[in-house]
Enzyme design. Sequence first.
Site, PDB file in Angstrom:
ATOM      1  N   LYS A 185       0.812  -1.219   0.000  1.00 16.01           N
ATOM      2  CA  LYS A 185       0.000   0.000   0.000  1.00 16.01           C
ATOM      3  C   LYS A 185       0.848   1.273   0.000  1.00 16.01           C
ATOM      4  O   LYS A 185       0.505   2.259  -0.650  1.00 16.01           O
ATOM      5  CB  LYS A 185      -0.960  -0.019   1.178  1.00 16.01           C
ATOM      6  CG  LYS A 185      -2.039  -1.085   1.031  1.00 16.01           C
ATOM      7  CD  LYS A 185      -3.147  -0.926   2.037  1.00 16.01           C
ATOM      8  CE  LYS A 185      -4.249  -1.947   1.756  1.00 16.01           C
ATOM      9  NZ  LYS A 185      -5.397  -1.803   2.682  1.00 16.01           N
ATOM     10  N   ILE A 186       1.968   1.259   0.733  1.00 15.20           N
ATOM     11  CA  ILE A 186       2.828   2.448   0.751  1.00 15.20           C
ATOM     12  C   ILE A 186       3.514   2.619  -0.600  1.00 15.20           C
ATOM     13  O   ILE A 186       3.549   3.721  -1.155  1.00 15.20           O
ATOM     14  CB  ILE A 186       3.865   2.361   1.883  1.00 15.20           C
ATOM     15  CG1 ILE A 186       3.165   2.361   3.241  1.00 15.20           C
ATOM     16  CG2 ILE A 186       4.849   3.525   1.796  1.00 15.20           C
ATOM     17  CD1 ILE A 186       4.093   2.124   4.416  1.00 15.20           C
ATOM     18  N   CYS A 239       9.741  -2.018   1.075  1.00 14.22           N
ATOM     19  CA  CYS A 239       9.578  -3.449   1.366  1.00 14.22           C
ATOM     20  C   CYS A 239       9.938  -3.727   2.822  1.00 14.22           C
ATOM     21  O   CYS A 239      10.642  -2.950   3.464  1.00 14.22           O
ATOM     22  CB  CYS A 239      10.456  -4.279   0.432  1.00 14.22           C
ATOM     23  SG  CYS A 239      12.198  -3.784   0.409  1.00 14.22           S
ATOM     24  N   PRO A 240       9.460  -4.846   3.380  1.00 18.03           N
ATOM     25  CA  PRO A 240       9.824  -5.205   4.750  1.00 18.03           C
ATOM     26  C   PRO A 240      11.250  -5.707   4.811  1.00 18.03           C
ATOM     27  O   PRO A 240      11.857  -6.030   3.781  1.00 18.03           O
ATOM     28  CB  PRO A 240       8.829  -6.327   5.083  1.00 18.03           C
ATOM     29  CG  PRO A 240       8.518  -6.946   3.759  1.00 18.03           C
ATOM     30  CD  PRO A 240       8.522  -5.807   2.775  1.00 18.03           C
ATOM     31  N   THR A 275      12.405   4.742   3.188  1.00 18.34           N
ATOM     32  CA  THR A 275      11.483   5.076   4.278  1.00 18.34           C
ATOM     33  C   THR A 275      10.943   3.805   4.924  1.00 18.34           C
ATOM     34  O   THR A 275       9.911   3.842   5.586  1.00 18.34           O
ATOM     35  CB  THR A 275      10.308   5.935   3.764  1.00 18.34           C
ATOM     36  OG1 THR A 275       9.692   5.263   2.648  1.00 18.34           O
ATOM     37  CG2 THR A 275      10.759   7.312   3.330  1.00 18.34           C
ATOM     38  N   ASP A 283      14.997   8.025   5.839  1.00 20.45           N
ATOM     39  CA  ASP A 283      14.208   8.223   7.055  1.00 20.45           C
ATOM     40  C   ASP A 283      14.539   7.152   8.080  1.00 20.45           C
ATOM     41  O   ASP A 283      14.024   7.177   9.190  1.00 20.45           O
ATOM     42  CB  ASP A 283      12.713   8.190   6.723  1.00 20.45           C
ATOM     43  CG  ASP A 283      11.849   8.577   7.917  1.00 20.45           C
ATOM     44  OD1 ASP A 283      12.111   9.637   8.518  1.00 20.45           O
ATOM     45  OD2 ASP A 283      10.922   7.806   8.265  1.00 20.45           O
ATOM     46  N   GLU A 301      19.936   2.725  14.029  1.00 21.11           N
ATOM     47  CA  GLU A 301      19.228   3.896  14.538  1.00 21.11           C
ATOM     48  C   GLU A 301      18.725   3.770  15.963  1.00 21.11           C
ATOM     49  O   GLU A 301      18.394   4.762  16.607  1.00 21.11           O
ATOM     50  CB  GLU A 301      18.019   4.208  13.638  1.00 21.11           C
ATOM     51  CG  GLU A 301      16.901   3.194  13.732  1.00 21.11           C
ATOM     52  CD  GLU A 301      15.703   3.564  12.852  1.00 21.11           C
ATOM     53  OE1 GLU A 301      14.596   3.649  13.396  1.00 21.11           O
ATOM     54  OE2 GLU A 301      15.883   3.760  11.652  1.00 21.11           O
ATOM     55  N   HIS A 342      13.216   8.760  11.274  1.00 19.77           N
ATOM     56  CA  HIS A 342      12.097   7.811  11.254  1.00 19.77           C
ATOM     57  C   HIS A 342      10.773   8.538  11.533  1.00 19.77           C
ATOM     58  O   HIS A 342       9.956   8.103  12.345  1.00 19.77           O
ATOM     59  CB  HIS A 342      12.323   6.700  12.282  1.00 19.77           C
ATOM     60  CG  HIS A 342      11.748   5.384  11.855  1.00 19.77           C
ATOM     61  ND1 HIS A 342      12.400   4.190  12.034  1.00 19.77           N
ATOM     62  CD2 HIS A 342      10.569   5.063  11.266  1.00 19.77           C
ATOM     63  CE1 HIS A 342      11.660   3.194  11.585  1.00 19.77           C
ATOM     64  NE2 HIS A 342      10.538   3.710  11.108  1.00 19.77           N
TER      65      HIS A 342
END
Length: 332
Positions: A154-155, A201-202, A228, A254, A259, A291
Amino acid sequence: MIKVAFFDTKPYDKIYFDALKEEYGIEIEYFESKLSPRTAVMAKGAKAVVAFVNDNIGKETIAVLKENGIELIALRCAGYNNVDLSAAKDVMPVVRVPEYSPHAVAEHALALLLTLVRKTHKAYIRTRDFNFSLNGFVGFDLHGKTLGVIGTGKIGMAFIEICRGIGMNVIAYDPFPSQGYLEYVPLEELFERSDVISLHCPLTSETYHIVNDYSIKMMKDKVFILNTSRGALIDTEALIDGIRSGKIGGAGLDVYEEESEFFYEDLSESILKDDVLARLIMMPNVLVTSHQAFLTHEALKRIAEITLGNIKSCFDGQPLENEIVAKKKIIV
């Protein structure tokens, strides 16, 4: 009331969760600390924990949570690469927020891209000093350029629609293509043809360091890379080498591999101890945000609604629609 221990709390979290918690019959105890083996004991007396992307939910943390009576791990995010799902299996369910606002993340990706291409962040600083020179601000049109999107959930699709709206040509890669009107291509072809590459993607064993020395060599000269999604999709040292050599024209990030100790914290009075991150931030054609792509009013409200709904469903004995069932090995 269902008592919940809420970790890695920020002021904006409280606003949206406090507004809705009574509606769902939930009592929340907030902790600023990240969830880890050391802090998990703080959840004693609660039935569930609410965790975020940089919490350490490994085997040891899960064991401590279980010892202290926790019955549910509720992630207030979509990603779950920080959870040891094998350790949680048959111990307690893990639920997440699979989607909150695809548009929030997609629009932030475009903001990163436009800022880099048109150098508006530098213009802002320059004009505040009453320096109105345009030297060094020459950008390029995105119209007519080729966008390569890795991941068409969806993103990814929201970002594609935005970029089509400004006249970009789009190609995509996804191991499970589902959008019939997209031009799907092999990953190698996407690297070779794209002027801009955006990751949506994951993080899995297959996508870990999908951008690396080898893939960067395949890319066009002066390619722009956006991430992102999850930091470890990119081999950061390879990215830095690509930027230094001039192969990569710019990077909008992002997220960052390491991090967890830095993002979401105010370190403005500290010496940054991560030399790699410091090098990235200092590069003139790299834009790093902490993020924040998800951070809109609409997304925060949706995150609170779905997270509280997940918790209520669990303790009401209802089906857990958002329970995580791992299909691939996740990098933890």
